[in-house]
Design a protein around this motif. Structure first.
Motif, PDB file in Angstrom:
ATOM      1  N   TYR A  26      79.933  -7.485  25.461  1.00  0.00           N
ATOM      2  CA  TYR A  26      81.327  -7.356  25.813  1.00  0.00           C
ATOM      3  C   TYR A  26      82.388  -7.403  24.749  1.00  0.00           C
ATOM      4  N   PRO A  27      83.381  -6.747  24.786  1.00  0.00           N
ATOM      5  CA  PRO A  27      83.818  -5.939  25.707  1.00  0.00           C
ATOM      6  C   PRO A  27      83.310  -4.289  25.914  1.00  0.00           C
ATOM      7  N   TYR A  28      82.497  -4.191  24.920  1.00  0.00           N
ATOM      8  CA  TYR A  28      81.822  -2.611  24.964  1.00  0.00           C
ATOM      9  C   TYR A  28      81.182  -2.439  26.504  1.00  0.00           C
ATOM     10  N   ASP A  31      84.274  -0.528  31.291  1.00  0.00           N
ATOM     11  CA  ASP A  31      84.929   0.404  32.276  1.00  0.00           C
ATOM     12  C   ASP A  31      83.778   1.190  32.602  1.00  0.00           C
ATOM     13  N   SER A  32      82.289   0.910  32.115  1.00  0.00           N
ATOM     14  CA  SER A  32      81.282   1.832  32.573  1.00  0.00           C
ATOM     15  C   SER A  32      81.025   1.245  34.094  1.00  0.00           C
ATOM     16  N   THR A  38      76.233  -1.144  27.034  1.00  0.00           N
ATOM     17  CA  THR A  38      74.888  -0.522  27.037  1.00  0.00           C
ATOM     18  C   THR A  38      74.443  -0.242  25.587  1.00  0.00           C
ATOM     19  N   GLY A  39      75.462  -0.493  24.692  1.00  0.00           N
ATOM     20  CA  GLY A  39      74.891   0.280  23.201  1.00  0.00           C
ATOM     21  C   GLY A  39      75.625   1.228  22.990  1.00  0.00           C
ATOM     22  N   LYS A  40      76.760   1.731  23.911  1.00  0.00           N
ATOM     23  CA  LYS A  40      77.759   2.763  23.424  1.00  0.00           C
ATOM     24  C   LYS A  40      79.030   2.281  23.014  1.00  0.00           C
ATOM     25  N   PHE A  47      81.318  10.989  24.764  1.00  0.00           N
ATOM     26  CA  PHE A  47      81.611  12.633  24.796  1.00  0.00           C
ATOM     27  C   PHE A  47      80.345  13.079  25.514  1.00  0.00           C
ATOM     28  N   VAL A  48      79.141  12.929  24.984  1.00  0.00           N
ATOM     29  CA  VAL A  48      78.024  13.589  25.588  1.00  0.00           C
ATOM     30  C   VAL A  48      77.726  13.247  27.009  1.00  0.00           C
ATOM     31  N   ASP A  49      78.274  12.156  27.529  1.00  0.00           N
ATOM     32  CA  ASP A  49      77.997  11.686  28.765  1.00  0.00           C
ATOM     33  C   ASP A  49      78.979  12.569  29.817  1.00  0.00           C
TER      34      ASP A  49
END
Length: 334
Positions: A26-28, A31-32, A38-40, A47-49
């Protein structure tokens, strides 16, 4: 979709590596969909999502995850690794990472699995429809060329020579991917790295302004990548198409006209004290993430990635050359 890249598109590979370049806290990911890291390197999606969503594809799983085997690899795999570069030594001060050449080797591991799952002709047809997305080069500048205390490259190469060094390595790996069967390539150029909060904080530019020198040294790389795309498309690699994504212009447009896109804050990240670093664990980020162009000192917010992905998917030739990703997806080689 097969993704090769750095932290802009890493979706968890570095979670499995001995690296200090990680975003599994957190905080990565605040907003998922899951609301957890998740490691993003984003507050949500990358971008790729978004590009995958436009193509109707699920986000490909990270290669380093031990469960990325069997049927899971049929929709594609993500090989991207935070701190990675086109050059093998780039980012080595962060610890383990998959450089471009290692990502290509990792793809060949996936390929050997696919060979056990389908016949030769079916595999060729499958690979000819797949889209390879490559987002690399930023670290070769931020975590190599622009760190003269750690890397000698800026003493050994002027900006044009360094760009040529990168492009020669890059071209070799693209030809390797072509030779094993990939046919559709999306190659993202570099965005204006002199405008990321990390570079603004170096104090090398006027207060509150982008560092012009950094943006200028990227020119030979982006121009060279565009020329490389034209060269690869000139018939020497039959039955393939290479696309150049003009990240510099798209990101520049957002930075120059933030209000048009609904943004307000362009010069600092939403977390991690805004300018110097990635997010600090458990430190709450800014309240309204939709107002920010940058999530941390290096990476855009998911709102920016959504804009960039749509421009890559449906944009005019000034965004994507010679065709956009939507047109690329419709081409049938076999």
């Amino acid at each position: 979709m097969y993704v090769f890249g750095d932290s802009l598109v890493d979706n968890g590979n570095n979670n499995f590596l001995r690296s200090i370049a990680k975003s599994n806290y957190y905080p990565y990911g605040i907003d998922s969909n899951r609301g957890t890291a998740t490691g993003k390197f984003s507050n949500g999606d990358t971008f790729v999502d978004y590009l995958g969503a436009w193509l109707g594809l699920p986000a490909p799983p990270p290669f380093a995850d031990p469960t990325t085997t069997g049927p899971r690899i049929l929709g594609g795999v993500n090989y991207a690794s935070a701190a990675a570069g086109i050059l093998d030594e780039t980012g080595q001060h962060y610890g383990e990472r998959y450089s471009l050449s290692q990502q290509v080797i990792n793809f060949e591991t996936t390929l050997s699995q696919l060979r056990t799952m389908m016949s030769g002709p079916n595999l060729s047809r499958y690979l000819s429809k797949a889209i390879a997305v490559v987002v690399l080069g930023s670290n070769d500048y931020i975590n190599n060329y622009l760190l003269p205390g750690l890397y000698p490259t800026s003493f050994n190469y002027n900006p044009t020579q360094f760009a040529n060094l990168l492009l020669n390595h890059y071209a070799r790996q693209l030809v390797a991917l072509y030779s094993v069967g990939l046919r559709k390539f999306v190659l993202a150029g570099l965005g204006p790295l002199g405008c990321i909060p990390n570079q603004r904080a170096t104090g090398q530019g006027p207060p509150g302004r982008c560092v012009d020198y950094v943006n200028q040294i990227l020119g030979p790389f982006n121009q060279g990548l565009l020329s490389l795309v034209d060269a690869l498309n000139n018939g020497s690699h039959p039955g393939s198409i290479f696309v150049y994504g003009n990240s510099y212009a798209a990101m520049g447009d957002i930075l120059n006209n933030p209000a048009r896109y609904g943004f307000r804050v362009v010069d600092r990240g939403c977390c991690g004290f805004g300018q110097q670093i990635t997010c600090l664990p458990w430190m709450p980020p800014c309240f309204d993430r939709t107002q920010y162009v940058f999530w941390d000192a290096f990476h855009p917010t998911q709102a920016v990635d959504a804009v960039l992905a749509h421009r890559a998917y449906a944009g005019p030739p000034s965004d994507c050359h010679p065709i956009n990703v939507q047109q690329l997806a419709l081409i049938n080689f076999l």
